[in-house]
Design a protein around this motif. Structure first.
Motif, PDB file in Angstrom:
ATOM      1  N   SER A  95     -15.170 -36.519 -45.940  1.00 34.25           N
ATOM      2  CA  SER A  95     -16.035 -37.152 -46.948  1.00 34.25           C
ATOM      3  C   SER A  95     -15.278 -37.138 -48.507  1.00 34.25           C
ATOM      4  O   SER A  95     -15.358 -38.002 -49.159  1.00 34.25           O
ATOM      5  N   ALA A  96     -14.629 -36.030 -48.772  1.00 33.20           N
ATOM      6  CA  ALA A  96     -13.745 -35.660 -49.957  1.00 33.20           C
ATOM      7  C   ALA A  96     -12.688 -36.496 -49.741  1.00 33.20           C
ATOM      8  O   ALA A  96     -12.305 -37.032 -50.875  1.00 33.20           O
ATOM      9  N   ARG A  97     -12.016 -36.801 -48.671  1.00 32.62           N
ATOM     10  CA  ARG A  97     -10.785 -37.853 -48.802  1.00 32.62           C
ATOM     11  C   ARG A  97     -11.391 -39.109 -49.154  1.00 32.62           C
ATOM     12  O   ARG A  97     -10.805 -39.837 -49.664  1.00 32.62           O
ATOM     13  N   ALA A  98     -12.345 -39.575 -48.663  1.00 31.18           N
ATOM     14  CA  ALA A  98     -12.936 -40.963 -48.750  1.00 31.18           C
ATOM     15  C   ALA A  98     -13.251 -41.276 -50.308  1.00 31.18           C
ATOM     16  O   ALA A  98     -13.033 -42.292 -51.052  1.00 31.18           O
ATOM     17  N   ALA A  99     -13.885 -40.363 -50.947  1.00 29.37           N
ATOM     18  CA  ALA A  99     -14.230 -40.331 -52.489  1.00 29.37           C
ATOM     19  C   ALA A  99     -13.020 -40.144 -53.222  1.00 29.37           C
ATOM     20  O   ALA A  99     -12.787 -41.013 -54.149  1.00 29.37           O
ATOM     21  N   LEU A 100     -11.748 -39.446 -52.847  1.00 36.14           N
ATOM     22  CA  LEU A 100     -10.625 -39.274 -53.528  1.00 36.14           C
ATOM     23  C   LEU A 100      -9.958 -40.802 -53.317  1.00 36.14           C
ATOM     24  O   LEU A 100      -9.235 -41.566 -54.184  1.00 36.14           O
ATOM     25  N   GLY A 101     -10.063 -41.482 -52.190  1.00 37.36           N
ATOM     26  CA  GLY A 101      -9.672 -42.758 -51.758  1.00 37.36           C
ATOM     27  C   GLY A 101     -10.218 -43.688 -52.894  1.00 37.36           C
ATOM     28  O   GLY A 101      -9.535 -44.775 -53.186  1.00 37.36           O
ATOM     29  N   SER A 102     -11.538 -43.781 -53.058  1.00 40.67           N
ATOM     30  CA  SER A 102     -12.152 -44.626 -54.284  1.00 40.67           C
ATOM     31  C   SER A 102     -11.576 -44.668 -55.314  1.00 40.67           C
ATOM     32  O   SER A 102     -11.675 -45.450 -56.016  1.00 40.67           O
ATOM     33  N   ILE A 103     -11.486 -43.230 -55.766  1.00 39.18           N
ATOM     34  CA  ILE A 103     -11.085 -43.140 -57.328  1.00 39.18           C
ATOM     35  C   ILE A 103      -9.549 -43.668 -57.404  1.00 39.18           C
ATOM     36  O   ILE A 103      -9.472 -44.395 -58.311  1.00 39.18           O
ATOM     37  N   ALA A 104      -8.861 -43.666 -56.323  1.00 37.80           N
ATOM     38  CA  ALA A 104      -7.386 -44.125 -56.329  1.00 37.80           C
ATOM     39  C   ALA A 104      -7.495 -45.650 -56.471  1.00 37.80           C
ATOM     40  O   ALA A 104      -6.776 -46.267 -57.306  1.00 37.80           O
ATOM     41  N   ALA A 105      -8.404 -46.329 -55.539  1.00 42.69           N
ATOM     42  CA  ALA A 105      -8.501 -47.768 -55.405  1.00 42.69           C
ATOM     43  C   ALA A 105      -8.961 -48.197 -56.880  1.00 42.69           C
ATOM     44  O   ALA A 105      -8.469 -49.299 -57.295  1.00 42.69           O
ATOM     45  N   ALA A 106     -10.023 -47.629 -57.501  1.00 42.01           N
ATOM     46  CA  ALA A 106     -10.567 -48.049 -58.913  1.00 42.01           C
ATOM     47  C   ALA A 106      -9.442 -47.916 -59.939  1.00 42.01           C
ATOM     48  O   ALA A 106      -9.362 -48.752 -60.743  1.00 42.01           O
ATOM     49  N   GLN A 107      -8.639 -46.793 -59.910  1.00 47.57           N
ATOM     50  CA  GLN A 107      -7.495 -46.743 -60.790  1.00 47.57           C
ATOM     51  C   GLN A 107      -6.459 -47.776 -60.904  1.00 47.57           C
ATOM     52  O   GLN A 107      -5.834 -48.645 -61.702  1.00 47.57           O
ATOM     53  N   TYR A 108      -6.049 -48.110 -59.257  1.00 50.51           N
ATOM     54  CA  TYR A 108      -5.213 -49.291 -59.163  1.00 50.51           C
ATOM     55  C   TYR A 108      -5.819 -50.485 -59.741  1.00 50.51           C
ATOM     56  O   TYR A 108      -4.993 -51.579 -60.410  1.00 50.51           O
TER      57      TYR A 108
ATOM     58  N   THR B  91     -10.580 -36.138 -60.928  1.00 48.10           N
ATOM     59  CA  THR B  91      -9.745 -36.661 -59.925  1.00 48.10           C
ATOM     60  C   THR B  91      -8.743 -35.340 -59.534  1.00 48.10           C
ATOM     61  O   THR B  91      -8.729 -35.127 -58.182  1.00 48.10           O
ATOM     62  N   ALA B  92      -8.268 -34.675 -60.513  1.00 50.03           N
ATOM     63  CA  ALA B  92      -7.477 -33.522 -60.243  1.00 50.03           C
ATOM     64  C   ALA B  92      -8.207 -32.628 -59.507  1.00 50.03           C
ATOM     65  O   ALA B  92      -7.671 -31.974 -58.712  1.00 50.03           O
ATOM     66  N   SER B  93      -9.398 -32.214 -60.081  1.00 50.36           N
ATOM     67  CA  SER B  93     -10.177 -31.397 -59.395  1.00 50.36           C
ATOM     68  C   SER B  93     -10.410 -31.588 -58.169  1.00 50.36           C
ATOM     69  O   SER B  93     -10.559 -30.788 -57.105  1.00 50.36           O
ATOM     70  N   ALA B  94     -10.821 -32.979 -57.735  1.00 51.51           N
ATOM     71  CA  ALA B  94     -11.240 -33.466 -56.293  1.00 51.51           C
ATOM     72  C   ALA B  94      -9.992 -33.256 -55.546  1.00 51.51           C
ATOM     73  O   ALA B  94     -10.015 -32.571 -54.611  1.00 51.51           O
ATOM     74  N   VAL B  95      -8.668 -33.536 -56.081  1.00 50.24           N
ATOM     75  CA  VAL B  95      -7.450 -33.272 -55.022  1.00 50.24           C
ATOM     76  C   VAL B  95      -7.275 -31.963 -54.758  1.00 50.24           C
ATOM     77  O   VAL B  95      -6.954 -31.224 -53.570  1.00 50.24           O
ATOM     78  N   ALA B  96      -7.464 -30.908 -55.778  1.00 53.45           N
ATOM     79  CA  ALA B  96      -7.631 -29.425 -55.692  1.00 53.45           C
ATOM     80  C   ALA B  96      -8.477 -29.152 -54.458  1.00 53.45           C
ATOM     81  O   ALA B  96      -8.252 -28.290 -53.527  1.00 53.45           O
ATOM     82  N   GLY B  97      -9.594 -29.581 -54.553  1.00 55.31           N
ATOM     83  CA  GLY B  97     -10.706 -29.138 -53.543  1.00 55.31           C
ATOM     84  C   GLY B  97     -10.526 -29.656 -52.074  1.00 55.31           C
ATOM     85  O   GLY B  97     -10.687 -28.826 -51.344  1.00 55.31           O
ATOM     86  N   VAL B  98      -9.706 -31.061 -52.253  1.00 54.49           N
ATOM     87  CA  VAL B  98      -9.367 -31.499 -50.662  1.00 54.49           C
ATOM     88  C   VAL B  98      -8.225 -30.580 -50.257  1.00 54.49           C
ATOM     89  O   VAL B  98      -8.264 -30.145 -48.877  1.00 54.49           O
ATOM     90  N   ARG B  99      -7.317 -29.853 -51.044  1.00 56.13           N
ATOM     91  CA  ARG B  99      -6.283 -29.133 -50.758  1.00 56.13           C
ATOM     92  C   ARG B  99      -6.569 -27.562 -50.204  1.00 56.13           C
ATOM     93  O   ARG B  99      -6.278 -27.280 -49.220  1.00 56.13           O
ATOM     94  N   GLY B 100      -7.782 -27.235 -50.945  1.00 59.54           N
ATOM     95  CA  GLY B 100      -8.459 -26.022 -50.522  1.00 59.54           C
ATOM     96  C   GLY B 100      -9.240 -26.330 -49.108  1.00 59.54           C
ATOM     97  O   GLY B 100      -8.976 -25.242 -48.505  1.00 59.54           O
ATOM     98  N   GLN B 101      -9.812 -27.141 -49.221  1.00 57.76           N
ATOM     99  CA  GLN B 101     -10.363 -27.621 -47.512  1.00 57.76           C
ATOM    100  C   GLN B 101      -9.614 -27.568 -46.382  1.00 57.76           C
ATOM    101  O   GLN B 101      -9.742 -26.963 -45.450  1.00 57.76           O
ATOM    102  N   LEU B 102      -8.398 -28.304 -46.972  1.00 54.81           N
ATOM    103  CA  LEU B 102      -7.253 -28.383 -45.639  1.00 54.81           C
ATOM    104  C   LEU B 102      -6.787 -26.812 -45.527  1.00 54.81           C
ATOM    105  O   LEU B 102      -6.620 -26.833 -44.273  1.00 54.81           O
ATOM    106  N   ALA B 103      -6.576 -26.011 -46.380  1.00 56.75           N
ATOM    107  CA  ALA B 103      -6.221 -24.983 -46.115  1.00 56.75           C
ATOM    108  C   ALA B 103      -7.140 -24.024 -45.680  1.00 56.75           C
ATOM    109  O   ALA B 103      -6.860 -23.180 -44.419  1.00 56.75           O
ATOM    110  N   GLY B 104      -8.357 -23.972 -45.696  1.00 49.72           N
ATOM    111  CA  GLY B 104      -9.650 -23.341 -44.942  1.00 49.72           C
ATOM    112  C   GLY B 104      -9.877 -23.769 -43.775  1.00 49.72           C
ATOM    113  O   GLY B 104      -9.911 -23.015 -42.781  1.00 49.72           O
TER     114      GLY B 104
END
Length: 351
Positions: A97-110, A144-157
């Protein structure tokens, strides 16, 4: 001249050889006969069979208690592993879900384009609104930076969780391997006992299976009737409930590793009896002996757990008058027996 000589006959060919072979076979057969009779198992008396079978069943019960302990640990490990797997699945769903949200943000910026901020301000018809939008974009970037950090944390966990699950899986496989070896040892000892019992006559075997004794001893120790209820007052309502359960189990078969309701091993019976009274005992004899207050033999009361042998490999439930209800061994159902029929090791009174 040498070419006309008759070939020399070998001394062990022809009739002589056949005679020698016959004598050799006869000699070998005789030697085998005497050798076999010299090493054959002696005929065992019923009492000797009983002693050997008792030892085999005792050894099997020691192995059974070890099996029960390993099984308890394996079950706990499996529950922990399943919980880790459930947690990993939940976290994976959150990560997706977090990755999908991050993808939406990236698409909007593009889609917003890549025009430099200064040029966008120069071309804007409403500079004030543009500055507001720029502030919002900066905030969105921080989010967005916070979301990226959150995803990284989730991956590590998730990686740590999977590593823990892998360790638990290895632990479970080791326990399952131990269970397999213990099971094989139990089955071998029980099979050996059955082979010895097969040497007995039907009456001798029936006497053993009914009383766990050779015929003469069985006649001497046989009780005329089995008590139908407590032989003394229980010290508490819970103890009374445990005793009542044990009476209800009389006649049910011994099955190693079983905790009821249709069959039991020795510690499975005592655990089930006290569970019926609302008390959860550990699974094995060597843990049940620490599950209550120690009592001396002279202070035994109905409901107490009585233990036997130096290795604490057997347990029964005391019912009064020097008697207990216990699950003896394969082939012998749950029954009443005197406490002194085995080496007494101690007793406890569960809370």
């Amino acid at each position: 001249m040498a070419a006309h000589r008759k070939p020399r006959r070998h001394p062990l060919t022809g009739p002589a050889a056949r005679t020698a072979a016959t004598l050799a076979l006869a000699s070998a057969a005789t030697a085998t006969l005497f050798e076999g009779s010299g090493h054959a198992d002696p005929q065992l008396t019923p009492a000797q069979v009983k002693a050997k079978v008792d030892q085999l069943y005792h050894d099997a019960e020691v192995a059974t208690e070890a099996y029960d302990g390993t099984k308890e640990k394996a079950d706990a490990t499996e529950r922990a592993l399943n919980a880790l797997r459930d947690e990993a699945a939940r976290r994976t769903a959150e990560l997706n879900s977090a990755r999908a949200a991050l993808g939406s943000i990236a698409a909007a910026q593009y889609r917003s384009g890549t025009i430099a901020p200064e040029l966008q301000l120069f071309l804007s018809a409403d500079p004030a609104r543009y500055l507001d939008d720029a502030a919002l974009a900066q905030h969105t970037g921080e989010r967005t930076a916070s979301a990226v950090a959150g995803v990284r944390g989730q991956l590590a966990g998730l990686d740590r969780l999977r590593a823990t699950a892998g360790t638990k899986l290895a632990e479970l496989r080791g326990q399952q391997s131990t269970l397999s070896r213990q099971k094989s040892a139990i089955q071998t000892k029980i099979a050996s006992a059955e082979a010895l019992l097969a040497r007995l006559s039907r009456p001798e075997r029936a006497a053993y299976e009914q009383n766990g004794a050779a015929p003469d001893a069985a006649r001497a120790s046989r009780s005329s009737d089995t008590p139908r209820g407590p032989l003394a007052a229980a010290p508490s309502s819970r103890a009374a409930a445990a005793v009542a359960f044990a009476y209800s189990a009389l006649g049910k078969p011994y099955v190693w590793g079983a905790t009821g309701p249709s069959s039991f091993d020795c510690s499975g019976l005592t655990q089930a009896a006290w569970r019926a009274a609302g008390v959860q005992l550990p699974r094995t004899t060597y843990t049940q002996i620490n599950a209550g207050s120690a009592v001396s033999r002279s202070q035994l009361a109905p409901g107490d757990l009585v233990f036997f042998y130096s290795g604490i490999s057997h347990v029964g439930l005391y019912i009064g008058d020097g008697k207990m209800i216990h699950a003896p061994h394969p082939g012998a159902p749950v029954r009443v027996a005197p406490v002194d029929e085995m080496p007494f090791a101690g007793a406890v009174r569960p809370a």
